[in-house]
Design a protein around this motif. Structure first.
Motif, PDB file in Angstrom:
ATOM      1  N   ALA A 167       0.855  -1.179   0.000  1.00 11.18           N
ATOM      2  CA  ALA A 167       0.000   0.000   0.000  1.00 11.18           C
ATOM      3  C   ALA A 167       0.891   1.229   0.000  1.00 11.18           C
ATOM      4  CB  ALA A 167      -0.909   0.014   1.227  1.00 11.18           C
ATOM      5  N   VAL A 168       0.321   2.328  -0.437  1.00  9.02           N
ATOM      6  CA  VAL A 168       1.083   3.566  -0.490  1.00  9.02           C
ATOM      7  C   VAL A 168       1.162   4.188   0.896  1.00  9.02           C
ATOM      8  CG1 VAL A 168       1.113   5.937  -1.348  1.00  9.02           C
ATOM      9  CG2 VAL A 168       0.561   4.057  -2.893  1.00  9.02           C
ATOM     10  N   VAL A 169       2.377   4.459   1.343  1.00  8.54           N
ATOM     11  CA  VAL A 169       2.596   5.271   2.535  1.00  8.54           C
ATOM     12  C   VAL A 169       2.764   6.701   2.045  1.00  8.54           C
ATOM     13  CG1 VAL A 169       4.099   5.731   4.500  1.00  8.54           C
ATOM     14  CG2 VAL A 169       3.693   3.377   3.776  1.00  8.54           C
ATOM     15  N   LEU A 170       1.796   7.546   2.362  1.00 11.52           N
ATOM     16  CA  LEU A 170       1.801   8.935   1.896  1.00 11.52           C
ATOM     17  C   LEU A 170       2.129   9.851   3.065  1.00 11.52           C
ATOM     18  CD1 LEU A 170       1.247  11.169  -0.160  1.00 11.52           C
ATOM     19  CD2 LEU A 170      -1.197  10.969   0.389  1.00 11.52           C
ATOM     20  N   VAL A 171       3.260  10.527   2.966  1.00 13.29           N
ATOM     21  CA  VAL A 171       3.714  11.456   3.999  1.00 13.29           C
ATOM     22  C   VAL A 171       3.495  12.869   3.471  1.00 13.29           C
ATOM     23  CG1 VAL A 171       5.642  12.187   5.445  1.00 13.29           C
ATOM     24  CG2 VAL A 171       5.466   9.793   4.720  1.00 13.29           C
ATOM     25  N   THR A 172       2.689  13.653   4.156  1.00 10.59           N
ATOM     26  CA  THR A 172       2.459  15.016   3.709  1.00 10.59           C
ATOM     27  C   THR A 172       3.727  15.848   3.884  1.00 10.59           C
ATOM     28  OG1 THR A 172       1.706  15.792   5.872  1.00 10.59           O
ATOM     29  CG2 THR A 172       0.030  14.859   4.396  1.00 10.59           C
ATOM     30  N   ARG A 173       3.806  16.911   3.140  1.00  7.08           N
ATOM     31  CA  ARG A 173       4.971  17.793   3.259  1.00  7.08           C
ATOM     32  C   ARG A 173       5.071  18.384   4.664  1.00  7.08           C
ATOM     33  NH1 ARG A 173       3.470  17.963  -2.051  1.00  7.08           N
ATOM     34  NH2 ARG A 173       5.232  17.697  -3.509  1.00  7.08           N
ATOM     35  N   GLU A 174       3.932  18.634   5.282  1.00  8.39           N
ATOM     36  CA  GLU A 174       3.921  19.212   6.626  1.00  8.39           C
ATOM     37  C   GLU A 174       4.487  18.236   7.659  1.00  8.39           C
ATOM     38  OE1 GLU A 174       1.297  21.283   3.983  1.00  8.39           O
ATOM     39  OE2 GLU A 174       1.328  19.160   4.567  1.00  8.39           O
ATOM     40  N   ASN A 175       4.299  16.927   7.435  1.00  8.11           N
ATOM     41  CA  ASN A 175       4.727  15.929   8.418  1.00  8.11           C
ATOM     42  C   ASN A 175       6.054  15.265   8.070  1.00  8.11           C
ATOM     43  OD1 ASN A 175       2.386  16.334   9.893  1.00  8.11           O
ATOM     44  ND2 ASN A 175       1.266  14.714   8.851  1.00  8.11           N
ATOM     45  N   ALA A 176       6.653  15.638   6.948  1.00  8.48           N
ATOM     46  CA  ALA A 176       7.816  14.895   6.454  1.00  8.48           C
ATOM     47  C   ALA A 176       9.012  14.972   7.402  1.00  8.48           C
ATOM     48  CB  ALA A 176       8.198  15.396   5.067  1.00  8.48           C
ATOM     49  N   ARG A 177       9.287  16.160   7.947  1.00  4.79           N
ATOM     50  CA  ARG A 177      10.434  16.284   8.852  1.00  4.79           C
ATOM     51  C   ARG A 177      10.239  15.430  10.107  1.00  4.79           C
ATOM     52  NH1 ARG A 177      14.057  20.469   7.951  1.00  4.79           N
ATOM     53  NH2 ARG A 177      13.510  21.904   6.260  1.00  4.79           N
ATOM     54  N   GLU A 178       9.025  15.441  10.639  1.00  7.87           N
ATOM     55  CA  GLU A 178       8.734  14.652  11.833  1.00  7.87           C
ATOM     56  C   GLU A 178       8.848  13.162  11.536  1.00  7.87           C
ATOM     57  OE1 GLU A 178       5.515  15.419  15.203  1.00  7.87           O
ATOM     58  OE2 GLU A 178       4.601  14.524  13.423  1.00  7.87           O
ATOM     59  N   PHE A 179       8.367  12.742  10.365  1.00  6.92           N
ATOM     60  CA  PHE A 179       8.433  11.340   9.958  1.00  6.92           C
ATOM     61  C   PHE A 179       9.900  10.909   9.829  1.00  6.92           C
ATOM     62  CE2 PHE A 179       8.077   7.681   7.238  1.00  6.92           C
ATOM     63  CZ  PHE A 179       6.793   7.185   7.378  1.00  6.92           C
ATOM     64  N   ALA A 180      10.727  11.744   9.177  1.00  5.82           N
ATOM     65  CA  ALA A 180      12.144  11.419   9.016  1.00  5.82           C
ATOM     66  C   ALA A 180      12.852  11.358  10.369  1.00  5.82           C
ATOM     67  CB  ALA A 180      12.819  12.452   8.106  1.00  5.82           C
ATOM     68  N   ALA A 181      12.493  12.265  11.279  1.00  5.71           N
ATOM     69  CA  ALA A 181      13.100  12.263  12.614  1.00  5.71           C
ATOM     70  C   ALA A 181      12.729  10.998  13.381  1.00  5.71           C
ATOM     71  CB  ALA A 181      12.660  13.498  13.389  1.00  5.71           C
ATOM     72  N   ALA A 182      11.490  10.541  13.227  1.00  3.46           N
ATOM     73  CA  ALA A 182      11.074   9.310  13.901  1.00  3.46           C
ATOM     74  C   ALA A 182      11.870   8.114  13.394  1.00  3.46           C
ATOM     75  CB  ALA A 182       9.577   9.077  13.699  1.00  3.46           C
ATOM     76  N   LEU A 183      12.088   8.050  12.085  1.00  6.43           N
ATOM     77  CA  LEU A 183      12.906   6.969  11.528  1.00  6.43           C
ATOM     78  C   LEU A 183      14.330   7.027  12.068  1.00  6.43           C
ATOM     79  CD1 LEU A 183      11.605   7.085   7.857  1.00  6.43           C
ATOM     80  CD2 LEU A 183      11.613   5.036   9.305  1.00  6.43           C
ATOM     81  N   THR A 184      14.867   8.235  12.201  1.00  5.36           N
ATOM     82  CA  THR A 184      16.214   8.392  12.766  1.00  5.36           C
ATOM     83  C   THR A 184      16.255   7.911  14.207  1.00  5.36           C
ATOM     84  OG1 THR A 184      16.696  10.285  11.322  1.00  5.36           O
ATOM     85  CG2 THR A 184      18.016  10.069  13.333  1.00  5.36           C
ATOM     86  N   ASP A 185      15.239   8.248  15.005  1.00  6.34           N
ATOM     87  CA  ASP A 185      15.205   7.817  16.402  1.00  6.34           C
ATOM     88  C   ASP A 185      15.115   6.294  16.508  1.00  6.34           C
ATOM     89  OD1 ASP A 185      15.406  10.410  17.266  1.00  6.34           O
ATOM     90  OD2 ASP A 185      13.266  10.667  17.652  1.00  6.34           O
ATOM     91  N   VAL A 186      14.313   5.675  15.647  1.00  7.23           N
ATOM     92  CA  VAL A 186      14.228   4.214  15.631  1.00  7.23           C
ATOM     93  C   VAL A 186      15.594   3.617  15.326  1.00  7.23           C
ATOM     94  CG1 VAL A 186      13.330   2.245  14.309  1.00  7.23           C
ATOM     95  CG2 VAL A 186      11.772   4.049  15.073  1.00  7.23           C
ATOM     96  N   ARG A 187      16.286   4.166  14.333  1.00 12.61           N
ATOM     97  CA  ARG A 187      17.601   3.647  13.959  1.00 12.61           C
ATOM     98  C   ARG A 187      18.616   3.807  15.089  1.00 12.61           C
ATOM     99  NH1 ARG A 187      20.610   5.387   9.389  1.00 12.61           N
ATOM    100  NH2 ARG A 187      21.193   3.228   8.982  1.00 12.61           N
ATOM    101  N   LEU A 188      18.578   4.945  15.788  1.00 10.98           N
ATOM    102  CA  LEU A 188      19.533   5.169  16.883  1.00 10.98           C
ATOM    103  C   LEU A 188      19.337   4.142  17.990  1.00 10.98           C
ATOM    104  CD1 LEU A 188      19.490   9.064  17.130  1.00 10.98           C
ATOM    105  CD2 LEU A 188      21.437   7.630  16.468  1.00 10.98           C
ATOM    106  N   VAL A 189      18.099   3.836  18.314  1.00  8.93           N
ATOM    107  CA  VAL A 189      17.828   2.868  19.380  1.00  8.93           C
ATOM    108  C   VAL A 189      18.249   1.466  18.950  1.00  8.93           C
ATOM    109  CG1 VAL A 189      16.000   1.742  20.710  1.00  8.93           C
ATOM    110  CG2 VAL A 189      16.009   4.227  20.455  1.00  8.93           C
ATOM    111  N   VAL A 190      17.893   1.067  17.727  1.00 11.19           N
ATOM    112  CA  VAL A 190      18.278  -0.259  17.236  1.00 11.19           C
ATOM    113  C   VAL A 190      19.798  -0.370  17.157  1.00 11.19           C
ATOM    114  CG1 VAL A 190      18.130  -1.883  15.314  1.00 11.19           C
ATOM    115  CG2 VAL A 190      16.106  -0.590  16.001  1.00 11.19           C
TER     116      VAL A 190
END
Length: 222
Positions: free
Chosen positions: A130-153
């Motif tokens: 399915a398409v994961v659609l990230v709005t432009r308004e939420n993109a920075r927050e979405f990218a930061a969440a992925l970074t936080d997940v990576r740091l913990v792992v």
């Protein structure tokens, strides 16, 4: 999982159901760990992130995380001056932790298809994607969440250097286990979490790349 690409409504990528389910679950685990380590209140219906209560009760020095993974997300401002580090933590930790929890929870909700966020549309060529659609308004927050997940792992896997990361990438992409006996983590566990680390990195890098491409196109008038 396909790379993110700019679209009319934001940034789009095709993710399989298992990818969405696993990364959403890990994000919620990281949010729960961070909430506990930072001393944020538990969820409540009126203030689901606990930010209002945390703000009104943030007298004294906030709880200093004792989990090394949490300390990667909430690091000391100074390694040389304990007083400076404590003061900075007192002034910023509650807001920073609450913002990270909020981002991780929204990230998970988006992957789970929460109606308050961008919806999924099915890929006609693959019933499991399915398409994961990230709005432009939420993109920075979405990218930061992925970074936080990576740091913990990364902390859980003991990744300390670029060489460690490169070795893990090679193992995951090749589908092999480490040859030496020095690893303290079971190879099956390492392979599973290594796959999560690599997938989150691929998503984060492609999203940031799509954001940069989008910015260049918009500023150049293209």
């Amino acid at each position: 999982m396909t790379p993110f690409r700019p679209g009319d409504d934001g940034y789009e990528a095709f993710w399989e159901e298992a990818e969405r389910h696993v990364l959403a679950g890990v994000a919620r685990e990281v949010a729960d760990m961070l909430r506990e380590q930072a001393g944020l209140p538990d969820d409540d219906e009126d203030d689901p992130l606990g930010t209002l209560t945390a703000t009104t009760q943030s007298t004294g020095t906030p709880r200093e995380p004792d989990d090394p993974a949490a300390r990667r997300l909430l690091p000391d401002a100074s390694r040389d001056d304990d007083a400076v580090a404590a003061e900075f933590r007192h002034l910023t930790q509650t807001d920073l932790a609450a913002a990270k929890v909020r981002g991780l929870e929204r990230f998970a909700a988006l992957l789970e298809g929460a109606p308050s966020d961008a919806p999924f549309t099915e890929d006609p060529d693959d019933d499991d994607r399915a398409v994961v659609l990230v709005t432009r308004e939420n993109a920075r927050e979405f990218a930061a969440a992925l970074t936080d997940v990576r740091l913990v792992v990364a902390q859980r896997l003991g990744l300390e250097t670029d060489d460690d990361v490169e070795t893990l990438h090679d193992e995951v992409l090749a589908g092999t286990d480490p040859d030496d006996d020095e690893r303290e983590i079971d190879p099956t566990v390492r392979r599973y979490w290594g796959g999560i680390f690599v997938a989150a990195g691929f998503a984060q890098e492609s999203l940031v790349g799509a954001m940069l491409d989008d910015h260049r196109a918009r500023t150049s008038g293209g």
